[in-house]
Design an enzyme around this catalytic site. Structure first.
Site, PDB file in Angstrom:
ATOM      1  N   ARG A 113       0.832  -1.205   0.000  1.00 48.56           N
ATOM      2  CA  ARG A 113       0.000   0.000   0.000  1.00 48.56           C
ATOM      3  C   ARG A 113       0.869   1.258   0.000  1.00 48.56           C
ATOM      4  NH1 ARG A 113      -5.451   1.773   0.744  1.00 48.56           N
ATOM      5  NH2 ARG A 113      -6.239  -0.353   0.702  1.00 48.56           N
ATOM      6  N   GLU A 160      -9.788   5.956   7.337  1.00 50.81           N
ATOM      7  CA  GLU A 160      -8.350   6.212   7.316  1.00 50.81           C
ATOM      8  C   GLU A 160      -7.906   7.489   6.590  1.00 50.81           C
ATOM      9  OE1 GLU A 160      -8.024   2.175   5.665  1.00 50.81           O
ATOM     10  OE2 GLU A 160      -6.208   2.019   6.852  1.00 50.81           O
TER      11      GLU A 160
HETATM   12  N1  MTE Z   1     -12.259   5.242  14.630  1.00 54.06           N
HETATM   13  C1  MTE Z   1     -12.325   4.908  15.941  1.00 54.06           C
HETATM   14  N2  MTE Z   1     -13.069   5.673  16.770  1.00 54.06           N
HETATM   15  N3  MTE Z   1     -11.648   3.834  16.443  1.00 54.06           N
HETATM   16  C2  MTE Z   1     -10.858   3.057  15.643  1.00 54.06           C
HETATM   17  O1  MTE Z   1     -10.260   2.080  16.110  1.00 54.06           O
HETATM   18  N4  MTE Z   1      -9.996   2.653  13.365  1.00 54.06           N
HETATM   19  C3  MTE Z   1      -9.681   3.253  12.071  1.00 54.06           C
HETATM   20  C4  MTE Z   1     -10.896   3.976  11.494  1.00 54.06           C
HETATM   21  N5  MTE Z   1     -11.487   4.830  12.482  1.00 54.06           N
HETATM   22  C5  MTE Z   1     -10.768   3.384  14.247  1.00 54.06           C
HETATM   23  C6  MTE Z   1     -11.525   4.497  13.788  1.00 54.06           C
HETATM   24  C7  MTE Z   1      -9.206   2.292  11.074  1.00 54.06           C
HETATM   25  S1  MTE Z   1      -7.605   1.825  11.106  1.00 54.06           S
HETATM   26  C8  MTE Z   1     -10.020   1.803  10.094  1.00 54.06           C
HETATM   27  S2  MTE Z   1      -9.435   0.778   8.880  1.00 54.06           S
HETATM   28  C9  MTE Z   1     -11.462   2.124  10.059  1.00 54.06           C
HETATM   29  O2  MTE Z   1     -11.854   2.991  11.105  1.00 54.06           O
HETATM   30  C10 MTE Z   1     -12.243   0.830  10.148  1.00 54.06           C
HETATM   31  O3  MTE Z   1     -13.602   1.032  10.194  1.00 54.06           O
HETATM   32  P1  MTE Z   1     -14.496   1.314   8.889  1.00 54.06           P
HETATM   33  O4  MTE Z   1     -13.948   0.507   7.772  1.00 54.06           O
HETATM   34  O5  MTE Z   1     -15.840   0.896   9.311  1.00 54.06           O
HETATM   35  O6  MTE Z   1     -14.376   2.777   8.647  1.00 54.06           O
HETATM   36  N1  HPA Z   2      -5.915  -2.482   4.359  1.00 47.92           N
HETATM   37  C1  HPA Z   2      -6.115  -2.842   5.633  1.00 47.92           C
HETATM   38  N2  HPA Z   2      -5.989  -4.064   6.071  1.00 47.92           N
HETATM   39  C2  HPA Z   2      -5.629  -5.005   5.192  1.00 47.92           C
HETATM   40  C3  HPA Z   2      -5.414  -4.691   3.851  1.00 47.92           C
HETATM   41  C4  HPA Z   2      -5.560  -3.360   3.406  1.00 47.92           C
HETATM   42  O1  HPA Z   2      -5.382  -3.011   2.235  1.00 47.92           O
HETATM   43  N3  HPA Z   2      -5.057  -5.828   3.236  1.00 47.92           N
HETATM   44  C5  HPA Z   2      -5.075  -6.791   4.190  1.00 47.92           C
HETATM   45  N4  HPA Z   2      -5.416  -6.292   5.364  1.00 47.92           N
HETATM   46 MO1  MOS Z   3      -7.297  -0.105   9.510  1.00 44.72          MO
HETATM   47  S1  MOS Z   3      -5.256   0.085   9.570  1.00 44.72           S
HETATM   48  O1  MOS Z   3      -7.227  -0.817   7.869  1.00 44.72           O
HETATM   49  O2  MOS Z   3      -7.509  -1.407  10.560  1.00 44.72           O
END
Ligand code: MTE
Ligand code: HPA
Ligand code: MOS
Length: 801
Positions: A353, A755
């Site tokens: 990534r 993210e």
């Molecule tokens: N927001 C909160 N409050 N707590 C979390 O742990 N994790 C982040 C983001 N926002 C997180 C957060 C990460 S790393 C990801 S990948 C996404 O939320 C995952 O949730 P979603 O795919 O439902 O957005």
């Molecule tokens: N993002 C987050 N988590 C993952 C991914 C990615 O692209 N691929 C495998 N685990």
């Molecule tokens: Mo988020 S780093 O893809 O859990």
């Protein structure tokens, strides 16, 4: 699921519910004739700022986390035994002193693993418990099990491990020299970089170091494993990936997946740190529970959590860039050395990534990227919000700043000149066409609303009159690819149950970590059924409900699970529509569901009433749903294709001040314009943007991980590891949403938000570099991340390297 094509009864076949069970349905004197349309009592759910489904419970302390689940009688507690040497031969483990301590029941080591002593993860390169060798300080050798958690922790320190130290590789540069890798290097090339650099009007060579980041979830890692009948196991885990926990536990216990059920109602934050790392506690607790035939809980002490679990990958870069007089890049040669720690974990996809985001928002015609996945004797680094994307982008953003300073141009102008075009200059270095680019107008809008040009001038004037404090400003874009790069993970399932009172339960393969996934899923389901948001309840993630679910990660939780839930709800709605159409003698397509009513050309009935009637007529009131992301594909070997369904965009303008005598800094003002498509829940989305930005700011400013020369992480508690506090949130912090739906067909027209905003914080780093440059005119800015006071002083030439 199977379903008869025509399930609608004819009009006179409709059973009167009272006849079926007169007592239970005494209140069901439903008139099967529709009433005229009544005023809408139920507002739309999606698109409005509903409270997070757990908000009230969380502030009242009434929301259940794993450690709040009432303990079963006889529950024992485990604590890990940690390696005190970074690399060495493990000669012996003497547990006699620990075993003699009060409350201690057993010491569990590698020999007690019933199944494979190697973890059942994808790379299959990590021991469950260190056995013959240790590979980092904090590696877990075994667990002590005792009646109380404090007894277990105290005893764990009394286990004597005899370790014969071997030379350790503790940084990425030594790893590169030794060609110490967890995975083979990856190269992505386009065009002819050598020729491009040779003919470039200007070239710059540079290096950059970017540190890792501790997740610092408020709820530490925890698992609670309960033996069930016949070698079956119930695992409560604070995890982003219940399915992975299930696989790892069954692999370690040498039993079928079906014998392990994993449940997670919510996490107190995951941030990527519970994508794989939560599996370790579950496996350790399960091995202990299996040996002792007792429920075992493993709740990590915060310091141990720091020492044991992996973090964001630190990166080191080396680049040569060629560019023309206007600042447009003509060639880029970039090496990324990724500090993966002692095992692969998710380092392959993280490093990939980073390669995919080395362009950020810019067209790189002739480019050569080398990505080295280095093995060091430290914790095994893992997913962290952005998943390599931030580490990919930051280097090209520093390059943009460097080019602008070299040419005496405005950095925003240089950034603009390098943006992907529309219809030309729109193919990424991994051969994906950028079809949804909105950065040109988005940057223009933010430039205006933030008064970027005017403020640049006033900062110059302000700095000229300020001998010590110097200000800086930067406006930087983000383009972040949405989808798991591993195409297979882009699938999701859901279950929607409608009960006979009209209330609805939804369950899906995603997990709630505070990001508001459940809230959004409930909003989507409520609207699909035309019922009140409050009528829909999301239940705990559970491997026995949705099998084989992907991690909740890659920001795709809502895209995947809300769509799957929408499809499940649509199946129920279709059943009801056919049923009502049969009663009213219209086509099912003429039936609509809104405002808590089921509406046909004949009139409307309350949803609750239709559900009761449907039940009485044996209509299925629940369904599954399944979604897989369309259009994506990519070749793992060459990293080319279309790994992402779409891109999320955003930009931030940040103003900072540095104290040129102490190196301290502050973020003064932040203006953000971010693209979430049609927002399903603006309050939650803005919360994600603010939280992501501040977390990114912490990564790039105060959060410094320090390993000493023995490989000991010396910053393993909040006393020495500094995450941002409320006081660090900029006083001026304005977040606006870009007003355009996702151009791809995504649930509600929304875009993923979890993210991408973290990377808006690169504007903080670039603003700091701008301030350094203003304080030290003429000198090349060499600032590594995090921009701690020491690093800022170094960049100012006031501290030796
Ligand atoms: N927001 C909160 N409050 N707590 C979390 O742990 N994790 C982040 C983001 N926002 C997180 C957060 C990460 S790393 C990801 S990948 C996404 O939320 C995952 O949730 P979603 O795919 O439902 O957005
Ligand atoms: N993002 C987050 N988590 C993952 C991914 C990615 O692209 N691929 C495998 N685990
Ligand atoms: Mo988020 S780093 O893809 O859990």
């Amino acid at each position: 699921m199977t379903m008869d094509k025509d399930i609608s009864p004819s009009r006179d076949e409709v059973a009167d519910p009272d006849v079926i069970d007169a007592n239970a349905h005494a209140d069901l004197m439903a008139d099967t004739q529709p009433a005229p349309i009544s005023p809408p009592p139920v507002p739309q759910a999606a698109g409005t700022s509903r409270f997070h489904e757990s908000a009230r419970a969380q502030v009242q302390g009434a929301a259940t986390y794993v450690d709040d689940i009432p303990e079963i009688k006889g529950t024992l507690h485990a604590a890990p035994i940690l390696s005190t040497v970074a690399h060495g031969r493990l000669l012996s483990v003497d547990a006699s002193a620990a075993l003699a301590m009060p409350g201690v029941r057993d010491v569990i080591l590698a020999r007690d693993i019933p199944g494979d002593p190697v973890l059942g993860n994808f790379a299959h390169d990590e021991p469950v418990f260190a056995q013959d060798s240790v590979q980092h300080i904090g590696q877990v050798i075994g667990v002590v099990v005792a009646d109380t958690v404090m007894q277990a922790r105290r005893a764990a320190r009394q286990v004597k491990c005899q370790i014969d130290a071997l030379p350790a590789i503790l940084n990425v540069h030594d790893a590169l020299k030794a060609q110490s890798y967890v995975l083979p290097p990856v190269f992505v090339r386009r065009g002819d970089v050598q020729a491009a650099l040779k003919t470039a009007a200007h070239t710059l060579h540079g290096t950059l170091e970017v540190g890792g980041q501790e997740h610092f979830y408020l709820e530490g890692q925890i698992a609670y494993v309960l033996p069930q009948e016949q070698n079956q196991w119930l695992v409560y885990s604070s995890t982003q990936h219940p399915g992975e926990i299930q696989h790892w536990v069954s692999h370690a216990l040498s039993i079928d997946n079906h014998a392990v059920r994993v449940e997670c109602r919510r996490m107190g934050g995951g941030f990527g740190g519970k994508e794989t790392q939560s599996g370790h506690m579950a496996v350790w607790a399960a091995i202990a529970a299996r040996k002792l035939k007792k429920p075992v809980k493993l709740r990590m002490d915060r310091d141990d959590d720091f020492l044991v679990t992996g973090k964001r990958h630190p990166f080191a870069y080396d680049y040569t860039v060629g560019f023309d007089d206007s600042g447009r890049i003509t060639g880029l040669k970039l090496t990324m050395a990724v500090n993966c720690g002692f095992s692969a974990d998710l380092s392959g996809p993280v490093a990939d990534r980073a390669v995919f985001h080395a362009d950020n928002a810019y067209f790189l015609e002739d480019v050569d990227i080398a990505s080295y996945r280095c093995k060091t004797h430290t914790q095994s680094h893992t997913a962290f919000r952005g998943f390599g994307g931030p580490q990919g982008m930051i280097v090209i953003e520093t390059i943009m700043g460097d080019i602008a300073r070299q040419l005496g141009l405005d950095p925003l102008d240089v950034r603009r000149r390098n943006l992907y075009g529309t219809g030309e200059r729109d193919v990424t270095h991994y051969q994906m066409k950028v079809e949804d680019n909105i950065l040109e107008p988005l940057l223009l809008k933010l430039e205006q609303t933030s008064s970027y040009r005017l403020r640049k001038q006033s900062i110059s004037a302000w700095n000229a009159a300020s001998p010590v404090i110097q200000r800086g400003i930067a406006l930087t874009p983000v383009k972040f690819g949405i989808s798991f790069t591993a195409t297979l993970f882009n699938q999701a399932g859901a279950l929607v149950h409608v009960y006979t009172d009209g209330s609805c339960q939804v369950n899906h393969g995603g997990t709630e970590m505070g990001q508001g996934l459940n809230t959004k899923v409930c909003q989507i389901v409520a609207d699909e059924l035309g019922i009140a948001f409050e009528s829909v309840l999301a239940t705990a993630s559970d491997t026995s409900k949705i099998p084989n679910a992907s991690a909740t990660a890659a920001s795709a939780g809502t895209d995947l699970n809300a769509r799957a839930a929408q499809y499940a709800a649509r199946n129920v709605r279709d059943n009801l529509a056919q049923f009502v159409a049969g009663m009213d003698g219209c086509g099912a397509g003429a039936v609509s569901f809104r405002s808590g009513q089921v509406i046909t050309p004949m009139g409307s009935r309350p949803f609750t009433e239709v559900v009761k009637l449907a039940y009485a007529n044996r209509i299925q009131l629940w369904s599954d749903g399944f979604y897989r992301t369309p259009k994506i594909h990519y070749d793992k070997a060459t990293l080319t294709g279309r790994p992402f369904y779409y891109f999320a965009y955003g930009a931030a303008c940040t103003e900072v001040a540095i104290d040129t005598l102490t190196g301290e800094s502050r973020v003064l003002k932040v203006d953000i314009l971010h693209d979430v498509g049609n927002s399903i829940n603006p309050a939650i989305d803005i919360g994600q943007i603010e939280g992501g930005f501040v977390q990114g700011m912490g990564w790039l400013t105060t959060e410094q991980l320090v390993w000493n020369d023995k490989g000991q992480l010396s910053t393993h508690a909040p006393s020495t590891y500094k995450i941002p506090t409320t006081g660090d949130v900029p006083e001026h912090f304005k977040v606006d949403l870009w007003p355009e739906p996702n151009r791809e067909d995504n649930v509600f027209g929304s875009k993923a938000v979890g993210e991408p905003p973290l990377m808006l914080a690169i504007s903080v780093f670039e603003a700091l570099r701008d301030a350094v440059a203003r304080a030290r005119p003429g000198a090349r800015v060499q600032l590594d991340a995090p921009a701690t006071a020491e690093n800022v002083l170094r960049a100012l030439g006031r501290l030796d390297a």
